[in-house]
Scaffold this motif. Structure first.
Motif, PDB file in Angstrom:
ATOM      1  N   ALA A 139       0.621  -0.679  -0.304  1.00  0.00           N
ATOM      2  CA  ALA A 139      -0.382   0.070   0.117  1.00  0.00           C
ATOM      3  C   ALA A 139       0.744   1.023   0.199  1.00  0.00           C
ATOM      4  CB  ALA A 139      -0.946  -0.028   1.487  1.00  0.00           C
ATOM      5  N   LEU A 140       2.139   1.035   0.443  1.00  0.00           N
ATOM      6  CA  LEU A 140       2.734   2.031   0.807  1.00  0.00           C
ATOM      7  C   LEU A 140       4.077   2.693  -0.758  1.00  0.00           C
ATOM      8  CD1 LEU A 140       4.204   4.483   3.141  1.00  0.00           C
ATOM      9  CD2 LEU A 140       6.141   3.349   2.757  1.00  0.00           C
ATOM     10  N   VAL A 141       3.883   1.652  -0.990  1.00  0.00           N
ATOM     11  CA  VAL A 141       4.236   1.404  -2.653  1.00  0.00           C
ATOM     12  C   VAL A 141       3.570   2.048  -3.508  1.00  0.00           C
ATOM     13  CG1 VAL A 141       5.687   0.739  -4.823  1.00  0.00           C
ATOM     14  CG2 VAL A 141       6.497  -0.458  -2.182  1.00  0.00           C
ATOM     15  N   LEU A 142       2.704   1.844  -3.329  1.00  0.00           N
ATOM     16  CA  LEU A 142       0.940   2.383  -4.262  1.00  0.00           C
ATOM     17  C   LEU A 142       1.368   3.381  -4.411  1.00  0.00           C
ATOM     18  CD1 LEU A 142      -0.845   1.054  -6.310  1.00  0.00           C
ATOM     19  CD2 LEU A 142      -1.940   0.868  -4.702  1.00  0.00           C
ATOM     20  N   LEU A 143       0.557   4.167  -2.764  1.00  0.00           N
ATOM     21  CA  LEU A 143       1.062   5.464  -2.976  1.00  0.00           C
ATOM     22  C   LEU A 143       2.090   6.507  -3.026  1.00  0.00           C
ATOM     23  CD1 LEU A 143      -1.188   7.010  -1.243  1.00  0.00           C
ATOM     24  CD2 LEU A 143       0.079   6.993   0.815  1.00  0.00           C
ATOM     25  N   GLY A 144       2.932   5.782  -2.693  1.00  0.00           N
ATOM     26  CA  GLY A 144       4.443   6.571  -3.409  1.00  0.00           C
ATOM     27  C   GLY A 144       4.072   6.933  -5.012  1.00  0.00           C
ATOM     28  N   GLY A 145       3.757   5.563  -5.668  1.00  0.00           N
ATOM     29  CA  GLY A 145       3.602   5.601  -7.184  1.00  0.00           C
ATOM     30  C   GLY A 145       2.391   6.503  -7.817  1.00  0.00           C
ATOM     31  N   VAL A 146       1.324   6.082  -6.985  1.00  0.00           N
ATOM     32  CA  VAL A 146       0.587   7.446  -7.115  1.00  0.00           C
ATOM     33  C   VAL A 146       0.789   8.721  -6.543  1.00  0.00           C
ATOM     34  CG1 VAL A 146      -2.312   7.703  -6.386  1.00  0.00           C
ATOM     35  CG2 VAL A 146      -1.683   5.615  -6.673  1.00  0.00           C
ATOM     36  N   ALA A 147       1.264   8.956  -5.364  1.00  0.00           N
ATOM     37  CA  ALA A 147       2.075  10.744  -5.629  1.00  0.00           C
ATOM     38  C   ALA A 147       2.541  10.981  -6.792  1.00  0.00           C
ATOM     39  CB  ALA A 147       2.461  10.743  -3.968  1.00  0.00           C
ATOM     40  N   ILE A 148       3.879  10.242  -7.137  1.00  0.00           N
ATOM     41  CA  ILE A 148       4.436  10.756  -8.316  1.00  0.00           C
ATOM     42  C   ILE A 148       4.160  10.673  -8.913  1.00  0.00           C
ATOM     43  CG2 ILE A 148       6.843   9.954  -9.272  1.00  0.00           C
ATOM     44  CD1 ILE A 148       7.665   8.273  -6.923  1.00  0.00           C
ATOM     45  N   TYR A 149       3.107  10.047  -9.656  1.00  0.00           N
ATOM     46  CA  TYR A 149       2.251   9.762 -11.207  1.00  0.00           C
ATOM     47  C   TYR A 149       1.317  10.967 -11.179  1.00  0.00           C
ATOM     48  CZ  TYR A 149      -1.893   9.185 -13.642  1.00  0.00           C
ATOM     49  OH  TYR A 149      -3.041   9.309 -14.629  1.00  0.00           O
ATOM     50  N   ALA A 150       0.305  11.572  -9.862  1.00  0.00           N
ATOM     51  CA  ALA A 150      -0.087  12.609  -9.860  1.00  0.00           C
ATOM     52  C   ALA A 150       0.991  14.143  -9.966  1.00  0.00           C
ATOM     53  CB  ALA A 150      -0.713  12.995  -8.898  1.00  0.00           C
ATOM     54  N   PHE A 151       1.550  14.271  -9.805  1.00  0.00           N
ATOM     55  CA  PHE A 151       2.467  15.675  -9.832  1.00  0.00           C
ATOM     56  C   PHE A 151       3.349  15.218 -10.828  1.00  0.00           C
ATOM     57  CE2 PHE A 151       7.218  16.875  -9.104  1.00  0.00           C
ATOM     58  CZ  PHE A 151       6.667  18.650  -8.304  1.00  0.00           C
ATOM     59  N   ALA A 152       3.736  14.141 -11.700  1.00  0.00           N
ATOM     60  CA  ALA A 152       4.183  14.518 -12.794  1.00  0.00           C
ATOM     61  C   ALA A 152       3.352  15.175 -13.781  1.00  0.00           C
ATOM     62  CB  ALA A 152       4.748  13.065 -13.826  1.00  0.00           C
ATOM     63  N   LEU A 153       1.610  14.133 -13.328  1.00  0.00           N
ATOM     64  CA  LEU A 153       0.631  14.421 -14.494  1.00  0.00           C
ATOM     65  C   LEU A 153       0.434  16.303 -14.538  1.00  0.00           C
ATOM     66  CD1 LEU A 153      -1.170  13.338 -16.510  1.00  0.00           C
ATOM     67  CD2 LEU A 153      -2.792  13.463 -14.612  1.00  0.00           C
ATOM     68  N   LEU A 154       0.672  16.585 -13.096  1.00  0.00           N
ATOM     69  CA  LEU A 154       0.156  18.051 -13.104  1.00  0.00           C
ATOM     70  C   LEU A 154       1.382  18.853 -13.611  1.00  0.00           C
ATOM     71  CD1 LEU A 154      -1.258  20.135 -11.314  1.00  0.00           C
ATOM     72  CD2 LEU A 154       0.275  19.678  -9.136  1.00  0.00           C
ATOM     73  N   LEU A 155       3.117  18.666 -13.265  1.00  0.00           N
ATOM     74  CA  LEU A 155       3.147  19.099 -14.066  1.00  0.00           C
ATOM     75  C   LEU A 155       3.653  19.595 -14.966  1.00  0.00           C
ATOM     76  CD1 LEU A 155       6.875  18.214 -11.767  1.00  0.00           C
ATOM     77  CD2 LEU A 155       5.466  20.096 -12.518  1.00  0.00           C
ATOM     78  N   ILE A 156       2.841  17.944 -16.267  1.00  0.00           N
ATOM     79  CA  ILE A 156       2.639  18.126 -17.283  1.00  0.00           C
ATOM     80  C   ILE A 156       1.524  19.111 -18.121  1.00  0.00           C
ATOM     81  CG2 ILE A 156       2.164  16.567 -19.114  1.00  0.00           C
ATOM     82  CD1 ILE A 156       3.893  14.562 -18.429  1.00  0.00           C
TER      83      ILE A 156
END
Length: 188
Positions: free
Chosen positions: A137-154
């Motif tokens: 769950a922690l790995v998934l949460l970290g992955g979602v956070a990185i994904y959301a941050f990258a998507l927001l930047l794009i």
């Protein structure tokens, strides 16, 4: 706060020994009784209700309730004006039989919509959790956070290629999720 309290109470019911039908029946009864009380207050005080201190400080509550009441009857699902709608119905001298009919029918729809998420959450809290769950769950949460941050930047760049880059990022995230999902957990 009311929705949060209702969610918490339903979660406690789901995690405890109260059955689903009992929980739904209590929520239905509480919704009907609460709206009947609000309707009775509107009927009793009529336009004098506007003189209450809380409504003198927030006259827009009644104004919003009146305008919403004139347009739609689904006010039970709109948080801030939910308790005002029955009071406005009483103030407008809505026939009691019509109010009861609308009240009961809307409470039949409202109770499951607001109670089931909390009840299911409380019931799920009793399920056994595998040892690897919290790490995954922690790995998934970290992955979602990185994904959301990258998507927001794009998307924030607002260039011609931004939507294409966001689509590619979504595809990569979907492929990673599919590749990293253990085979025994996939439902066929």
């Amino acid at each position: 706060p009311g929705v949060l309290l209702l969610f918490a109470a339903a979660a406690l019911a789901g995690g405890g020994s109260l059955g689903l039908l009992s929980t739904l029946a209590w929520a239905f009864a509480g919704a009907v009784c609460g709206d009947l009380l609000s309707f009775a207050l509107g009927r009793w005080f009529h336009q004098d209700i506007r003189r209450l201190r809380i409504f003198q400080r927030h006259p827009q509550w009644i104004d919003r309730g009146e305008s919403f009441f004139r347009r739609i009857v689904l006010g039970r699902f709109i948080g801030p004006i939910r308790p005002i709608i029955p009071m406005v119905a009483g103030m407008f001298d809505m026939p009691t039989w019509r109010f009861l009919l609308v009240n009961v029918l809307s409470a039949l729809a409202w109770a499951p919509v607001y109670v089931l998420p909390g009840y299911i959450t409380g019931n799920a809290a009793r399920w056994p959790v595998p040892e690897s769950f919290w790490g995954e769950a922690l790995v998934l949460l970290g992955g979602v956070a990185i994904y959301a941050f990258a998507l927001l930047l794009i998307l924030r760049t607002q260039k011609r290629w931004s939507s294409l880059a966001a689509a590619v990022l979504n595809l990569i995230a979907l492929l990673l999720l599919a590749l990293l999902t253990p085979r025994q957990d996939v439902l066929y």
